[in-house]
Motif scaffolding. Structure first.
Motif, PDB file in Angstrom:
ATOM      1  N   MET A   1       1.856  13.752  -4.074  1.00  0.00           N
ATOM      2  CA  MET A   1       1.739  12.338  -3.717  1.00  0.00           C
ATOM      3  C   MET A   1       3.111  11.745  -3.423  1.00  0.00           C
ATOM      4  N   LYS A   2       3.190  10.989  -2.322  1.00  0.00           N
ATOM      5  CA  LYS A   2       4.412  10.250  -2.023  1.00  0.00           C
ATOM      6  C   LYS A   2       4.126   8.762  -2.159  1.00  0.00           C
ATOM      7  N   ILE A   3       5.110   8.046  -2.697  1.00  0.00           N
ATOM      8  CA  ILE A   3       4.984   6.601  -2.866  1.00  0.00           C
ATOM      9  C   ILE A   3       6.115   5.932  -2.111  1.00  0.00           C
ATOM     10  N   VAL A   4       5.735   4.978  -1.245  1.00  0.00           N
ATOM     11  CA  VAL A   4       6.693   4.280  -0.395  1.00  0.00           C
ATOM     12  C   VAL A   4       6.811   2.834  -0.860  1.00  0.00           C
ATOM     13  N   LEU A   5       8.049   2.329  -0.884  1.00  0.00           N
ATOM     14  CA  LEU A   5       8.274   0.922  -1.204  1.00  0.00           C
ATOM     15  C   LEU A   5       8.114   0.106   0.070  1.00  0.00           C
ATOM     16  N   ALA A   6       7.236  -0.886   0.015  1.00  0.00           N
ATOM     17  CA  ALA A   6       6.866  -1.657   1.208  1.00  0.00           C
ATOM     18  C   ALA A   6       7.992  -2.560   1.684  1.00  0.00           C
ATOM     19  N   PRO A   7       7.994  -2.846   2.991  1.00  0.00           N
ATOM     20  CA  PRO A   7       8.894  -3.876   3.503  1.00  0.00           C
ATOM     21  C   PRO A   7       8.302  -5.243   3.201  1.00  0.00           C
ATOM     22  N   MET A   8       9.049  -6.094   2.525  1.00  0.00           N
ATOM     23  CA  MET A   8       8.570  -7.448   2.227  1.00  0.00           C
ATOM     24  C   MET A   8       9.641  -8.434   2.646  1.00  0.00           C
ATOM     25  N   GLU A 213      -9.133   7.433  -4.046  1.00  0.00           N
ATOM     26  CA  GLU A 213     -10.509   7.930  -3.952  1.00  0.00           C
ATOM     27  C   GLU A 213     -11.243   7.306  -2.760  1.00  0.00           C
ATOM     28  N   GLN A 214     -11.118   5.986  -2.608  1.00  0.00           N
ATOM     29  CA  GLN A 214     -11.880   5.288  -1.573  1.00  0.00           C
ATOM     30  C   GLN A 214     -11.276   5.460  -0.175  1.00  0.00           C
ATOM     31  N   SER A 215      -9.955   5.645  -0.106  1.00  0.00           N
ATOM     32  CA  SER A 215      -9.294   5.773   1.192  1.00  0.00           C
ATOM     33  C   SER A 215      -9.182   7.216   1.655  1.00  0.00           C
ATOM     34  N   GLY A 216      -9.285   8.157   0.707  1.00  0.00           N
ATOM     35  CA  GLY A 216      -9.082   9.559   1.044  1.00  0.00           C
ATOM     36  C   GLY A 216      -7.621   9.916   1.263  1.00  0.00           C
ATOM     37  N   CYS A 217      -6.713   9.012   0.877  1.00  0.00           N
ATOM     38  CA  CYS A 217      -5.269   9.242   1.064  1.00  0.00           C
ATOM     39  C   CYS A 217      -4.603   9.648  -0.244  1.00  0.00           C
ATOM     40  N   ASP A 218      -3.712  10.612  -0.167  1.00  0.00           N
ATOM     41  CA  ASP A 218      -2.889  10.954  -1.329  1.00  0.00           C
ATOM     42  C   ASP A 218      -1.711  10.000  -1.455  1.00  0.00           C
ATOM     43  N   ASP A 219      -1.144   9.617  -0.323  1.00  0.00           N
ATOM     44  CA  ASP A 219       0.093   8.827  -0.320  1.00  0.00           C
ATOM     45  C   ASP A 219      -0.224   7.341  -0.257  1.00  0.00           C
ATOM     46  N   ILE A 220       0.604   6.553  -0.969  1.00  0.00           N
ATOM     47  CA  ILE A 220       0.366   5.113  -1.040  1.00  0.00           C
ATOM     48  C   ILE A 220       1.672   4.350  -0.831  1.00  0.00           C
ATOM     49  N   MET A 221       1.531   3.086  -0.454  1.00  0.00           N
ATOM     50  CA  MET A 221       2.666   2.177  -0.344  1.00  0.00           C
ATOM     51  C   MET A 221       2.456   1.029  -1.323  1.00  0.00           C
ATOM     52  N   LEU A 222       3.525   0.685  -2.064  1.00  0.00           N
ATOM     53  CA  LEU A 222       3.470  -0.397  -3.041  1.00  0.00           C
ATOM     54  C   LEU A 222       4.349  -1.554  -2.584  1.00  0.00           C
ATOM     55  N   GLY A 223       3.827  -2.772  -2.714  1.00  0.00           N
ATOM     56  CA  GLY A 223       4.599  -3.962  -2.389  1.00  0.00           C
ATOM     57  C   GLY A 223       4.657  -4.895  -3.572  1.00  0.00           C
ATOM     58  N   ARG A 224       3.782  -5.907  -3.564  1.00  0.00           N
ATOM     59  CA  ARG A 224       3.799  -6.921  -4.628  1.00  0.00           C
ATOM     60  C   ARG A 224       3.586  -6.311  -6.010  1.00  0.00           C
ATOM     61  N   GLY A 225       2.786  -5.233  -6.068  1.00  0.00           N
ATOM     62  CA  GLY A 225       2.527  -4.599  -7.356  1.00  0.00           C
ATOM     63  C   GLY A 225       3.778  -4.078  -8.028  1.00  0.00           C
ATOM     64  N   ALA A 226       4.732  -3.603  -7.219  1.00  0.00           N
ATOM     65  CA  ALA A 226       5.982  -3.071  -7.780  1.00  0.00           C
ATOM     66  C   ALA A 226       6.896  -4.179  -8.275  1.00  0.00           C
TER      67      ALA A 226
END
Length: 308
Positions: A1-8, A213-226
Motif C-alpha cells: 500500500m502507498k499513501i500520498v499526502l494530498a495537495p491542499m 474494500e469499496q473502491s478496490g484500490c490498495d493505494d490511498i490519498m490523505l488530506g484533511r484526515g492527516a
C-alpha cells in the motif's frame, strides 16, 4: 500500500509537508497547485511552492514531492511541466479536482470535468512533452454537477497516456460533504488499466479499510484526515495507535518554530487556528484549547498556550 499526502491549497505547504512526513507513513507528496495561464513561469514560481526542489525534490525526511499544475491550455501546461521536471520534480500531477469558484471561473480545476476532450488534450500534451520515465498523474473528482461523465473522463485520461489517476470520490457540487462515494471509484477502476488512488473522507484506519474494500484500490490519498490525526498514515499502514493529545501539542510547538521563523511567519496565528479546526474533530482537548486560542494574535502567547 502507498499513501500520498494530498495537495491542499493554502494548508499543506512545504512546512506542513515536512512535519507530516517526519511523523511518517507517507510515500509521496503533491504540492499546492502552480497556476498556469499563458506563459512559461520562471523557476522562482516553482521554488516558492516547492522549495524541496532545492533538495532533490524530497522533504527533509526523504519523501518525494511532485509538482502539481493547474490550467486549461495544453501547450502552456506542457511547457511548464517540462520546466518543473527540469527543476527536479519527479513527474507532474495535473489538477482537475479543485472546487474553488475563483479557479473554476477561470476554467481551471473541476470545471474541466465537463470537457473530456480537454482533459485528453492536456494530458496528451504533457505526456508527449515530459520524458517517458517521468510519471504524469491526474487528480479528478467524480464530476462537476453529477457523475454522468465519470467513466468518459477516466477513459480520456487513460487514452491520453496518464501514468496514474487519483479520484476524490465526490463531485464538485458535493464539495466536502459526507459521504464519499467510494464504490464509484471501483466502477471507474473496472474500465481502465492505469493505477488508481482513492481519496476522500478517510479519517481513520477503519475508514481507510472500508475505502479500500469499496473502491478496490490498495493505494490511498490523505488530506484533511492527516491534519485531524497527524499520524493517520501510520495508523493505517502500521497499525499504530493515534497520537495522544500531549504528542500532538509537542508537534504543534515544533511546527510553531518552523512557521514563526519562516518567510510566512506573519500568517502563523491564522495557520495554527486553521489546523485546530481539523484537530477538533479528533481531540476534545483541541476544542477546549481553541476557546483560548482563537482570541490570541501574538505568536509567543500562542506557543505558551500550546506548551501549557
Amino acid at each position: 500500500m502507498k499513501i500520498v499526502l494530498a495537495p491542499m491549497e493554502g494548508v499543506v505547504d512545504h512546512l506542513m509537508r515536512d512535519m507530516l512526513t517526519k511523523v511518517g507513513g507517507f510515500d509521496l507528496c503533491i504540492t499546492e497547485f502552480v497556476r498556469v495561464v499563458e506563459q512559461l513561469l520562471p523557476p522562482r514560481t516553482f521554488h516558492r511552492l516547492c522549495p524541496e526542489l532545492h533538495h532533490g525534490a524530497k522533504t527533509p525526511s526523504g519523501v518525494p514531492v511532485r509538482v502539481q499544475l493547474l490550467g486549461q491550455h495544453p501547450q502552456w501546461l506542457a511547457e511548464n511541466a517540462v520546466r518543473a521536471v527540469e527543476l527536479g520534480s519527479p513527474g507532474i500531477d495535473l489538477n482537475f479536482g479543485c472546487p474553488a469558484k475563483t479557479v473554476n471561473k477561470s476554467k481551471g480545476g473541476a470545471v474541466l470535468l465537463k470537457e473530456p476532450e480537454t482533459l485528453y488534450q492536456i494530458i496528451k500534451a504533457v505526456r508527449d512533452a515530459v520524458p517517458a520515465e517521468q510519471a504524469v498523474s491526474a487528480k479528478i473528482r467524480l464530476g462537476f454537477d453529477d457523475k454522468s461523465l465519470a467513466l468518459e473522463n477516466a477513459d480520456a485520461i487513460t487514452q491520453a497516456g496518464a501514468s496514474l489517476l487519483t479520484i476524490h470520490a465526490r463531485t464538485k457540487v458535493d464539495g466536502y460533504k459526507p459521504p464519499a462515494y467510494w464504490p464509484w471509484i471501483k466502477k471507474i477502476k473496472q474500465t481502465t488499466d492505469i493505477p488508481i488512488i482513492a481519496n476522500g473522507e478517510i479519517w481513520s484506519a477503519q475508514d481507510a479499510a472500508l475505502c479500500q474494500e469499496q473502491s478496490g484500490c490498495d493505494d490511498i490519498m490523505l488530506g484533511r484526515g492527516a491534519l485531524a490525526l497527524p499520524n493517520l498514515a501510520n495508523t493505517i499502514k502500521h497499525g499504530h495507535q493515534g497520537m495522544t493529545w500531549e504528542e500532538v501539542k509537542a508537534l504543534l510547538v515544533s511546527y510553531s518554530g518552523y512557521e514563526i521563523y519562516s518567510d510566512k511567519g506573519r500568517y502563523y496565528p491564522n495557520r495554527i487556528k486553521q489546523w485546530f479546526n481539523y484537530l477538533k474533530r479528533q481531540y476534545p482537548e483541541a476544542e477546549e484549547m481553541f476557546i483560548s486560542l482563537r482570541t490570541l494574535k501574538d505568536p509567543q502567547a500562542i506557543v505558551e498556550l500550546l506548551s501549557s
